[in-house]
Design a protein around this motif. Structure first.
Motif, PDB file in Angstrom:
ATOM      1  N   PRO A  56      42.728  30.229  41.594  1.00 23.95           N
ATOM      2  CA  PRO A  56      41.632  29.559  40.641  1.00 23.95           C
ATOM      3  C   PRO A  56      41.162  30.235  39.446  1.00 23.95           C
ATOM      4  N   GLY A  57      40.634  29.494  38.221  1.00 27.63           N
ATOM      5  CA  GLY A  57      40.027  30.342  37.080  1.00 27.63           C
ATOM      6  C   GLY A  57      41.242  30.232  36.088  1.00 27.63           C
ATOM      7  N   ARG A  58      42.273  29.473  36.255  1.00 32.97           N
ATOM      8  CA  ARG A  58      43.280  29.814  35.084  1.00 32.97           C
ATOM      9  C   ARG A  58      44.356  28.630  35.301  1.00 32.97           C
ATOM     10  N   GLY A  59      45.058  28.327  33.947  1.00 37.88           N
ATOM     11  CA  GLY A  59      45.861  27.186  34.238  1.00 37.88           C
ATOM     12  C   GLY A  59      45.243  25.626  34.376  1.00 37.88           C
ATOM     13  N   ASN A 114      38.856  25.394  35.543  1.00 35.84           N
ATOM     14  CA  ASN A 114      37.371  25.152  35.925  1.00 35.84           C
ATOM     15  C   ASN A 114      37.008  25.551  37.054  1.00 35.84           C
ATOM     16  N   GLU A 115      37.625  26.137  38.166  1.00 35.25           N
ATOM     17  CA  GLU A 115      37.377  26.435  39.509  1.00 35.25           C
ATOM     18  C   GLU A 115      36.798  28.123  39.278  1.00 35.25           C
ATOM     19  N   PRO A 116      35.965  28.372  40.122  1.00 34.91           N
ATOM     20  CA  PRO A 116      35.733  29.844  40.061  1.00 34.91           C
ATOM     21  C   PRO A 116      36.685  30.755  40.805  1.00 34.91           C
ATOM     22  N   LEU A 144      35.335  33.013  27.428  1.00 39.03           N
ATOM     23  CA  LEU A 144      35.901  31.986  28.453  1.00 39.03           C
ATOM     24  C   LEU A 144      36.768  32.806  29.444  1.00 39.03           C
ATOM     25  N   ILE A 145      37.626  33.793  29.110  1.00 38.92           N
ATOM     26  CA  ILE A 145      38.580  34.198  30.011  1.00 38.92           C
ATOM     27  C   ILE A 145      38.126  35.671  30.623  1.00 38.92           C
TER      28      ILE A 145
END
Length: 258
Positions: free
Chosen positions: A55-58, A62-64, A166-167
């Motif tokens: 989660p959190g990429r690609g 939008n997921e934690p 964002l990242i």
């Protein structure tokens, strides 16, 4: 197979019409499943290639992101186990190596299927912690400043405040997973393993590599290739002979058992 295709945790980078082996990849901190996409073009026809998407990429931006090794293992164990119905190679790079090592330890301890081979890529022996001050608790500005010391992050990104806003949360979470998990010299796995590192990687001194042997009860090989920390992306051709040799070895082993 349909269940795996629908899983958000797995991205198929290569699907074979006659699968005999699988390559399963775990990316570095901040990396997505597509980190390994260039490798797919070089694989023999009988190999499926899958990559883990945390989660959190690609597609899961939008997921934690997950914050601890225990969370990562809880989510990935059943997902990776689904892929082990064929002889499989688990390739983990940097943070992905640490996750892969722990996945295999847990699979072995619970008597489950395990990969046929483990590739520990771009990673110092897991009991040897980085001497640097942990990054995950740093302020945003301090965290970004420390990123300048690492390969793989273009200066134009580091200087773009909007992009970094964002990242950084995902990068920070990944560093937290790595920096808050501790292995001891007594943590071992039985799966045959190959350690692959770049000879110009400052984060993995070549002098530390022999210490990996304390963690592997089975056969262990070491391959040192020309390249830096991200040799699998930037100098992939230098690592191909070692990677193809491992995949061929797994095929020979599976054929001899059959």
């Amino acid at each position: 197979m349909q269940e795996m295709s629908l899983s958000p945790w797995l991205v198929p980078l290569r699907r074979s019409a006659r699968t005999e082996r699988r390559l399963i990849c775990l990316p570095h901190a901040g990396g997505s499943a597509h980190t390994f996409r260039s490798l797919a073009a070089y694989l023999p026809e009988d190999i499926d290639m899958w990559s883990v998407q945390l989660p959190g990429r690609g597609s899961r931006f939008n997921e934690p992101p997950l914050q601890s090794m225990s969370e990562v293992l809880h989510e990935l164990l059943p997902v990776v186990e689904m892929l082990l119905d064929y002889p499989s190679v688990l390739l983990g790079h940097s943070l992905g190596c640490r996750i892969g090592f722990e996945l295999i330890r847990k699979l072995e301890s619970e008597g489950r299927l395990v990969p046929s081979h483990f590739i520990a890529s771009g990673c110092r022996p897991v009991h040897l912690a980085d001497d640097a001050t942990p990054m995950w608790p740093l302020s945003h500005d301090e965290f970004v400043a420390r990123l300048t010391q690492y390969e793989g992050m273009p200066s134009e990104l580091l200087n773009d405040k909007d992009v970094m806003a964002l990242i950084v949360p995902t990068l920070r979470a990944d560093f937290r997973v790595a920096e808050t998990h501790r292995n001891t010299i007594n943590d071992t796995i039985s799966v045959p393993a190959t350690v692959i590192v770049g000879n110009a990687d400052p984060s993995v001194p070549v002098t530390t590599l022999a210490s990996w042997k304390t963690h592997f009860l089975g056969d262990m090989d070491i391959a040192i290739v020309d390249g830096g920390h991200f040799f699998l992306q930037e100098q992939l051709e230098n690592a191909l002979p070692a990677l193809m040799s491992i995949l061929a070895k797994v095929k020979r082993s599976s054929e001899s058992v059959a």
